[in-house]
Design a protein around this motif. Structure first.
Motif, PDB file in Angstrom:
ATOM      1  N   LYS A  31       0.826  -1.209   0.000  1.00  0.00           N
ATOM      2  CA  LYS A  31       0.000   0.000   0.000  1.00  0.00           C
ATOM      3  C   LYS A  31       0.862   1.260   0.000  1.00  0.00           C
ATOM      4  CE  LYS A  31      -4.102  -1.940   2.238  1.00  0.00           C
ATOM      5  NZ  LYS A  31      -5.013  -1.859   3.403  1.00  0.00           N
ATOM      6  N   ARG A  34       1.931   2.428  -3.543  1.00  0.00           N
ATOM      7  CA  ARG A  34       0.883   3.156  -4.269  1.00  0.00           C
ATOM      8  C   ARG A  34       0.661   4.545  -3.672  1.00  0.00           C
ATOM      9  NH1 ARG A  34      -1.546  -2.040  -3.963  1.00  0.00           N
ATOM     10  NH2 ARG A  34      -2.888  -1.363  -2.242  1.00  0.00           N
ATOM     11  N   ALA A  35       0.632   4.620  -2.331  1.00  0.00           N
ATOM     12  CA  ALA A  35       0.409   5.915  -1.678  1.00  0.00           C
ATOM     13  C   ALA A  35       1.565   6.876  -1.942  1.00  0.00           C
ATOM     14  CB  ALA A  35       0.229   5.711  -0.171  1.00  0.00           C
ATOM     15  N   SER A  38       1.302   8.324  -5.368  1.00  0.00           N
ATOM     16  CA  SER A  38       0.247   9.341  -5.441  1.00  0.00           C
ATOM     17  C   SER A  38       0.729  10.691  -4.931  1.00  0.00           C
ATOM     18  CB  SER A  38      -0.977   8.884  -4.647  1.00  0.00           C
ATOM     19  OG  SER A  38      -1.531   7.717  -5.191  1.00  0.00           O
ATOM     20  N   PHE A 145     -10.583   7.308   4.061  1.00  0.00           N
ATOM     21  CA  PHE A 145      -9.501   6.494   3.512  1.00  0.00           C
ATOM     22  C   PHE A 145      -9.989   5.167   2.936  1.00  0.00           C
ATOM     23  CE2 PHE A 145      -7.445   9.285   6.608  1.00  0.00           C
ATOM     24  CZ  PHE A 145      -6.430   9.811   5.825  1.00  0.00           C
ATOM     25  N   LEU A 239      -3.256  12.954   1.343  1.00  0.00           N
ATOM     26  CA  LEU A 239      -2.356  12.009   0.666  1.00  0.00           C
ATOM     27  C   LEU A 239      -1.042  11.852   1.440  1.00  0.00           C
ATOM     28  CD1 LEU A 239      -2.751  12.844  -3.147  1.00  0.00           C
ATOM     29  CD2 LEU A 239      -3.753  10.947  -1.862  1.00  0.00           C
ATOM     30  N   ASN A 242      -1.829   9.656   4.300  1.00  0.00           N
ATOM     31  CA  ASN A 242      -2.045   8.272   3.871  1.00  0.00           C
ATOM     32  C   ASN A 242      -0.713   7.545   3.668  1.00  0.00           C
ATOM     33  OD1 ASN A 242      -3.716   6.066   2.950  1.00  0.00           O
ATOM     34  ND2 ASN A 242      -3.079   6.568   0.878  1.00  0.00           N
ATOM     35  N   ALA A 243       0.225   8.200   2.983  1.00  0.00           N
ATOM     36  CA  ALA A 243       1.544   7.595   2.780  1.00  0.00           C
ATOM     37  C   ALA A 243       2.277   7.435   4.107  1.00  0.00           C
ATOM     38  CB  ALA A 243       2.364   8.451   1.810  1.00  0.00           C
ATOM     39  N   HIS A 246       0.986   4.323   6.115  1.00  0.00           N
ATOM     40  CA  HIS A 246       1.494   3.021   5.665  1.00  0.00           C
ATOM     41  C   HIS A 246       2.979   2.875   6.002  1.00  0.00           C
ATOM     42  CE1 HIS A 246      -2.307   2.206   3.898  1.00  0.00           C
ATOM     43  NE2 HIS A 246      -2.199   3.110   2.943  1.00  0.00           N
TER      44      HIS A 246
END
Length: 297
Positions: A31, A34-35, A38, A145, A239, A242-243, A246
């Motif tokens: 994950k 991908r984060a 982004s 999320f 964003l 979110n990164a 993870h």
């Protein structure tokens, strides 16, 4: 000393936990990629949009009204706290709460005492933490999320923007984790509204402002771009968070796996010692019994 059965049960339990933490680490790593992609794509776009707005503001000066730059006496404040929906990410969520508390202490102690500080929590963990303290929360953005996109974040941004534009709030702040790398997340406390202008000595040095051709008009372009830029700013913060989440979870699960490995070593050593002690005791009992029988003859 614990019995052999108890030690065996603990070894099995720790091994199961270690398998779970390994799996969670692998999921977080997938994950995170991908984060991270982004947010890396978003940063240049957000920066470029902000530069365009800065240049336009310098060209138009005070000729174009902008409700989002209006400065008022700060009586009512809205704080946007960006956390996550899930835990098991180390100090990720607690650091945001610490950032919120420090922001209140440093800037809004009087407003907080007067009950004029409200909150908007993006993420379930922040919502729960703020609700537990009895703070006033606006809206429900606990599952952003689960389906992270610009449209889901835009709703929260529009609430804050509308509140400032209508005078419900005099200042809006945002607190979130900025992603630096897998092991490092930086707490950011940024003023969202009103929009902070560049100091005059800095803007005066900017002599390379592009020569824009405005179509349809300066006023219409600015009135369109500024709200979009503000929404992008909130989306970028989400964003980043979110990164960071993870990355923090990946690091936490990696440490948990290592700790489980160390605990397994200790438990296995304890088990072997207990087993050896039990064997030795049995041998001594057998030898003692044999000697007693021999003496009885």
């Amino acid at each position: 000393m614990a019995s052999l059965k108890e030690v065996r049960n603990r070894i099995v339990s720790v091994q199961s936990t270690q398998q779970i933490t390994k799996a969670m680490k692998m999921v977080a790593a997938a994950k995170l990629r991908r984060a991270q992609d982004s947010i890396i794509r978003m940063r240049p776009y957000a920066q470029r949009l902000n530069n365009i707005l800065t240049n336009l503001s310098e060209l138009t000066g005070d000729t174009v009204s902008n409700p989002y730059t209006t400065k008022r006496d700060v009586n009512r404040v809205l704080i946007i706290a960006v956390t996550s929906d899930r835990g098991l990410a180390g100090a990720f969520n607690s650091n945001v709460m610490k950032g919120v508390n420090s922001l209140i202490t440093e800037k809004y102690a009087a407003q907080m005492a007067a009950g004029n500080v409200e909150f908007l929590a993006i993420g379930k963990k922040g919502h729960e933490a703020l609700a537990k303290k009895g703070y006033k929360l606006n809206g429900d953005y606990t599952h952003v999320f689960a389906n992270l996109s610009f449209d889901t974040v835009r709703v929260a941004a529009e609430f804050a923007m509308e509140g400032f534009r209508t005078g419900t709030y005099d200042q809006v702040e945002i607190v979130y984790n900025e992603f630096k790398n897998v092991a490092t997340q930086i707490i950011r406390k940024e003023q969202f509204l009103p929009i902070e202008e560049k100091p005059k000595d800095e803007t005066a040095k900017n002599t390379n402002i592009p020569d824009y051709i405005f179509e349809p008009s300066k006023e219409e372009i600015i009135q369109t771009l500024i709200p979009k830029s503000l929404k992008i700013q909130v989306y970028k913060a989400v964003l980043e968070s979110n990164a960071s989440e993870h990355g923090a979870r990946m690091t936490a699960m990696d440490k948990a796996t290592d700790n489980a490995g160390e605990l397994l070593k200790s438990l296995k050593l304890t088990y072997n010692r207990s087993r050896q002690a039990a064997i030795t005791t049995e041998i001594l009992e057998i030898v003692g019994g044999a000697e007693a029988l021999a003496a009885g003859r």
